[in-house]
Write an enzyme that holds these catalytic residues in place. Sequence first.
Site, PDB file in Angstrom:
ATOM      1  N   PRO A  90       0.825  -1.216   0.000  1.00  0.00           N
ATOM      2  CG  PRO A  90       0.035  -0.984   2.184  1.00  0.00           C
ATOM      3  CD  PRO A  90       0.707  -1.970   1.262  1.00  0.00           C
ATOM      4  N   PRO A  91       0.458   2.277  -0.756  1.00  0.00           N
ATOM      5  CG  PRO A  91      -0.366   3.520  -2.519  1.00  0.00           C
ATOM      6  CD  PRO A  91      -0.673   2.320  -1.670  1.00  0.00           C
ATOM      7  CB  CYS A  92       2.923   3.764   3.608  1.00  0.00           C
ATOM      8  SG  CYS A  92       1.972   2.249   3.695  1.00  0.00           S
ATOM      9  CD  GLN A  93       2.957   9.779   0.431  1.00  0.00           C
ATOM     10  OE1 GLN A  93       3.872  10.527   0.719  1.00  0.00           O
ATOM     11  NE2 GLN A  93       2.965   9.045  -0.664  1.00  0.00           N
TER      12      GLN A  93
END
Length: 649
Positions: free
Chosen positions: A117-120
């Site tokens: 998952p994209p994780c900022q």
Amino acid sequence: MKGSGYGVPLERSDYLKLAPHPDSCTPETFQEWLEGFGKGKRLAVDLFSGAGGLSAGVERAGWTTAAAVDFDERALETHRANFPGLSLHMDLGDPAERDRLVEILASANIDLVAGGPPCQPFSRAGRNKIRDLVKNHGRDPEDRRKELWSAYLDIVTRVRPRVVLMENVPDMGLHDDFFVIRTIEEKLEELGYATQVRLVDAWNYGVPQHRKRLILLARRDVAEFNWRDPDVQPTTLHDAIGDLPELEVVPTARVGEREMSYRKPRNLSPFAEMMRAGAPRGRVWDHMTRRVRKDDHRIFELMGSRTKYSDLGELLKTDEEKTYQRYATDKYTDKYKKLDWQQLSRTITAHIAKDGYWYIHPEQLRTLTVREAARVQTFPDRFRFSGTRSDAFRQIGNAVPPLLGEAAAEALKPADDASGDREGLQPHWREVRSALTEWAKQRRDGADWYQLPDEPDVEQVSLHAAVVAILSGAKIRPAEMAELMGIVRRAKRLTAKLLDRLLEMAPTAPARSRLDRLAPLVDKPYAWRWEKRLDIPGKLGMKPGEKALYLLLIGEDLMLVGQGTLRVAARMNGLDTNHPNRLSEGRVNLVKLVGAGKDAPLRMGAIRLIGSDLCREDGPVCSDCPFLAYCPDRKARPDDLLTLAASQK
């Protein structure tokens, strides 16, 4: 095709339309697929799947991909062509879409949920909402596109697979004190999963490039993660692509083709043999790249594998073709990178879809082709990528290398001696953290009250946090420090009288000098209001280490990385205290002890205290340590250590 200011004709490659895999299915036929092709197989779900690098890895490790989900239609077309099962176009940031996915999967026995998952990274200000997001499964529509990791966790929570695999860039952890990772681990442990976080260099598992990734594993059958031994020798670039056909490179002319003839060399490397498995005999696909400008053709010719773009000025001074550098050397010191046959490749990233200057072929005056980039990412030659050439490069650059995915998934295979009970475990590190929390609370109620964060006062900043931080670099004996802190224990504001008393009691000149730095906030009660807490370090001129300690003592959730805390983490993980990569892997080890939740700052303060007072480099006082029953390092020490420790007290 028209001329342009780029120095080459702009060309758009043909669009490769791929047919679905013969064993793919739709949501309407998924039940039939489960009863047919999927029957008796270990099933996996790949979230944020992209083209399917992680799907390919888990399949190599023995799973069958039952469903993959992504929002990129081109990548999904690639996935649908190369894998059986479902390839679903969904926005997992939308709770309704997640509900639909969980409903589709309800009749399947999903063994593994994988994904990247994209994780900022989260700022400290943004962390206050995280626990609510976790409790509510990330169902806040205002944040649904920001916290996609919580969408991933929501699906894991509802599907309840036996094992979980999450992959991401190391910066996901390093930039925010592993806050998101710690939060995910805490939730998984609450669900009965044992967890493991590792920083893994992909070349250790056969990937011919420098590529560090953060891997989070979880399982609820056994509490063991058995990774295979890392490779001793790297797979070089020549091992990876040296067998592919040489291409004719003429400035501004087309380079390579969609389909070309392939002649197998006599001494094909084991890696290339693996990549060729299942590919059509005598043919290679997608061995094509961008046209080359005339000036780039000359620059590529002059460069070596160690030449930086900033070095080219000297090389070009005597060049008879009068070639010039197009980019400012102070900004683009590494704009071009010529690869070395006998080394690993540079990390393949999605940037390769924009230009290939970081990936110049070692011999041929061009950049890497689609097939070469796919090889470096360990996609086999039978694997095709939907869309244009740029689409293919982007999908390849965004992918998890399949061989890395395979290595991680292997650590999650069912254990031979597992009981089959899937109701969950009591994770080891959760038990360790519980012992640490109780110890810390006892110490906070005693003489060490000022060394540990208390429950935050939502109105007033604790004065002692600033005083301890300011004095942290001074060498003050414990008894003298305790006497000083007794003066400020019940103080609500810093008055001139209180500061004078502190200065009078200071045991050394350096301590007095440090306490003098409190003067700017004397008789300024509003400066100590809770909403002003983040302004205090600047007003007192705190150094980075002092500021970090101050923030921890007022209850901020962060990780203090120092010799003492890293030493505790190393010993608790059975490692030498001077092991390699202490600052990166040491932080990962520290994560296991700190955990997440409201008591995380308290545990971090306790680890700092243990590192300075008990877990010394020489002569550790193990008898007083809350980790006594859990420490692998303690078990490896002489039997008389506790006696020795007791005699030192």
